[in-house]
Scaffold this active site. Structure first.
Site: not given
Ligand code: XLS
Ligand code: NI
Ligand code: NI
Length: 446
Positions: A109, A112, A315
Site C-alpha cells: 500500500h 506501507d 479475517d
Molecule cells: C484486507 C485485505 C487487504 C488487501 C490490500 O482484508 O486483504 O490486505 O489485500 O488492501
Molecule cells: Ni484480507
C-alpha cells in the site's frame, strides 16, 4: 529471473537465509522441502507458475497488535523517530527478507512504503522519494512489483468510506491518493493495481443511499482506470472481494457480486479479480469456488493466499497451510489456465505470540512448500489420473445428439418437453463424489 540477496546498512535477519531447497526428506525448518523454484511442471518452472509475492503490510509493518493489546513483534526497522528514516530502514528490511526467501515479487500500500505527509502534495512527494529507492532495490535484486494499492481505510477521514463516502471532499482526497499510488505502481513496473474497498460498504442502511454510493464507486474506478492508462499502465486492475470487515456489509462481497458490478458498469475489459482465501471463507465459500467463478468468467486476476480459522468468523490472515484445500484450489486454477500476470501474494501474518525473527521465515517457507506441493499434486491429478475423464463422462449426454443441440442453443421448451416424453424416465446416475475424494487423497501421498 533470479534474485540476488540484498542486505542494507543493517542486517535485520542475521543468520537467517538465503533459503535453499533441500527436498521432501528435509527436517530443516529453514529450508524448502517442496518449493524447488527451478522444478519444471508442465513445461514451466514452478517460480513462474506460482509467482510468489511478499505483502509489505503484514511482513514489514504489522507488529501483532490487536484490539486488546500493543505490538509484540520486535521490528528494528520501524523504530527510527523520523518516519522517512523508518521508511528507508523498512525498505532495506523488506528487500533483505524478500531476497533471502527467494520470492520474486512484492506488493504494497502507498502508506506501507512511505508515511503520509501533512498535505496531499507532501504525501505524494514522500511516496515518490521512496519509489526512487525501491526502483534501485528492484534493479539490484531482480525482484518485481506484483501490484500496488492505496490504503484508503486507515486514516480517520475514511471512516465512512473512500469512493463511497457521502462527503465528496473525502472522495476527492481518495482520488489524490490513488493517483499517486498509480504513479508509483507505473514507476516501479507494477504488473497489476489492486482495489480492496477497505471501508466501501455500510453499517446501517438507514443512513445509506446504497444506489448512489455504488454509482460513485463505479465512477471512481472509471477515473482511476483512465488515469492509469493515460500514464502508460498496461496491467490489470484488480478488485479484491471481501464480504464484511471492517464494515458490516462490504460492497465487493464476493467474486460473483463483483463480476455483476463490473458487468453492470462495463468495466470487464480492464478489471479482474484478486481473490483471497480468508475472504472467500468469510463469504461462506471456498477458495476453489471463488477461483472457479472468476475463471469461468475469464476474470481471474491474482490471489491473496492465506487461510482463516474455521472456528473464527473474521479475517485471521493465517499463512496458508491446508494442503487438501490448496489442491482443490489449484485444480480450479489450472483448469482455467493459471495466473497469467497475477501471482500468489502472502496476505498473511504470523501470530501475535510469534516473536522470534525466524518465525516470519518459517511461515513463508511452510506456505510456499504447501502451495508448491499442492500445485504438483494437482498437475499430476490432471495429467496422470482419470479425473478429467470422469468429469467429462459425467456430462457426456451433452456431447452428441439432442444434448449437443441443446448446448448449442437449439431446442425450445416445447421441444424439450416432447423429448422428455419420448426418452422417458431418466435412470439415476451416481455423482461419485467419494470416488473423486478418494482420488485426491491418494495423490496427496504419492
Ligand atoms: C484486507 C485485505 C487487504 C488487501 C490490500 O482484508 O486483504 O490486505 O489485500 O488492501
Ligand atoms: Ni484480507
Ligand atoms: Ni488481501
Amino acid at each position: 529471473m533470479t534474485t540476488d540477496v540484498l542486505i542494507g546498512e543493517t542486517e535485520y535477519f542475521p543468520g537467517l537465509g538465503p533459503v535453499s531447497f533441500e527436498g521432501p526428506g528435509s527436517d530443516n525448518p529453514l529450508a524448502f522441502a517442496w518449493y524447488d523454484a527451478e522444478m519444471i511442471v508442465g513445461g514451466r518452472a514452478l517460480r513462474d507458475h506460482l509467482r510468489f509475492s511478499i505483502a509489505y503490510w503484514h511482513s514489514l509493518v504489522g507488529g501483532g497488535q490487536d484490539p486488546f493489546g500493543a505490538s509484540t513483534r520486535p521490528m528494528a526497522w520501524n523504530e527510527a523517530s523520523d518516519p522517512m528514516r523508518a521508511a528507508r530502514d523498512r525498505l532495506d528490511a523488506a528487500f533483505e527478507l524478500i531476497t533471502k526467501l527467494g520470492v520474486p515479487f512484492y506488493c504494497f500500500h502507498d502508506r506501507d512504503l512511505a508515511p503520509e505527509g501533512g498535505s496531499v502534495d507532501e504525501s505524494a512527494d514522500r511516496l515518490a522519494e521512496m519509489v526512487e529507492l525501491a526502483r534501485g532495490k528492484q534493479d539490484a535484486s531482480g525482484v518485481r512489483l506484483l501490484w500496488g494499492t492505496a490504503n484508503l481505510f486507515s486514516h480517520p477521514r475514511y471512516m465512512n468510506g473512500a469512493a463511497t463516502n457521502p462527503d465528496f471532499q473525502v472522495l476527492a482526497y481518495a482520488a489524490a491518493q490513488v493517483k499517486a499510488a498509480l504513479d508509483a505502481t507505473v514507476a516501479l513496473g507494477g504488473e497489476n493495481y489492486v482495489f480492496w474497498g477497505g471501508r466501501e460498504g455500510y453499517f446501517s442502511l438507514l443512513n445509506t443511499d446504497m444506489e448512489r454510493e455504488l454509482d460513485h464507486l463505479a465512477g471512481f474506478l472509471r477515473r482511476a482506470r483512465d488515469y492509469g492508462r493515460s500514464i502508460g499502465f498496461e496491467g490489470a486492475y484488480l478488485i479484491e472481494p471481501k464480504p464484511m470487515e471492517p464494515t458490516k456489509h462490504q460492497y465487493d462481497f464476493d467474486v460473483a457480486t463483483v463480476i455483476a458490478f463490473l458487468r453492470q458498469h462495463d468495466l470487464t475489459d480492464d478489471f479482474k479479480l484478486n481473490i483471497e482465501n480468508n475472504h472467500a471463507t468469510l463469504a461462506g465459500h471456498t477458495f476453489a469456488h471463488e477461483v472457479e467463478i472468476a475463471g469461468s468468467a475469464g476474470l481471474l486476476g491474482s490471489l491473496d493466499v492465506n487461510q482463516g480459522d474455521p472456528q473464527n468468523g473474521w479475517d485471521t490472515d493465517e499463512f496458508l497451510h491446508d494442503l487438501r484445500d490448496t489442491v482443490e484450489m489449484c485444480l480450479a486454477l489450472m483448469r482455467h489456465g493459471g495466473l497469467g500476470s497475477g501471482g500468489m501474494n502472502f496476505d498473511a501474518k504470523i501470530r501475535r505470540s510469534s516473536t522470534d525473527p525466524e518465525d516470519i521465515f518459517i511461515a513463508h517457507i511452510h506456505s510456499m512448500d504447501t502451495i508448491a506441493r499442492a500445485f504438483i499434486v494437482a498437475s499430476r491429478i490432471l495429467e496422470e489420473s482419470d479425473f478429467l475423464e470422469l468429469r467429462r463422462e459425467r456430462y457426456a449426454s451433452y456431447d452428441s445428439g439432442a444434448g449437443a443441440r441443446y448446448q448449442a442453443g437449439e431446442l425450445d421448451l416445447a421441444d424439450l418437453a416432447r423429448l422428455a416424453g419420448e426418452l422417458g424416465e431418466p435412470p439415476l446416475k451416481s455423482g461419485q463424489q467419494e470416488r473423486y475424494e478418494q482420488l485426491l487423497s491418494r495423490y496427496l501421498t504419492r
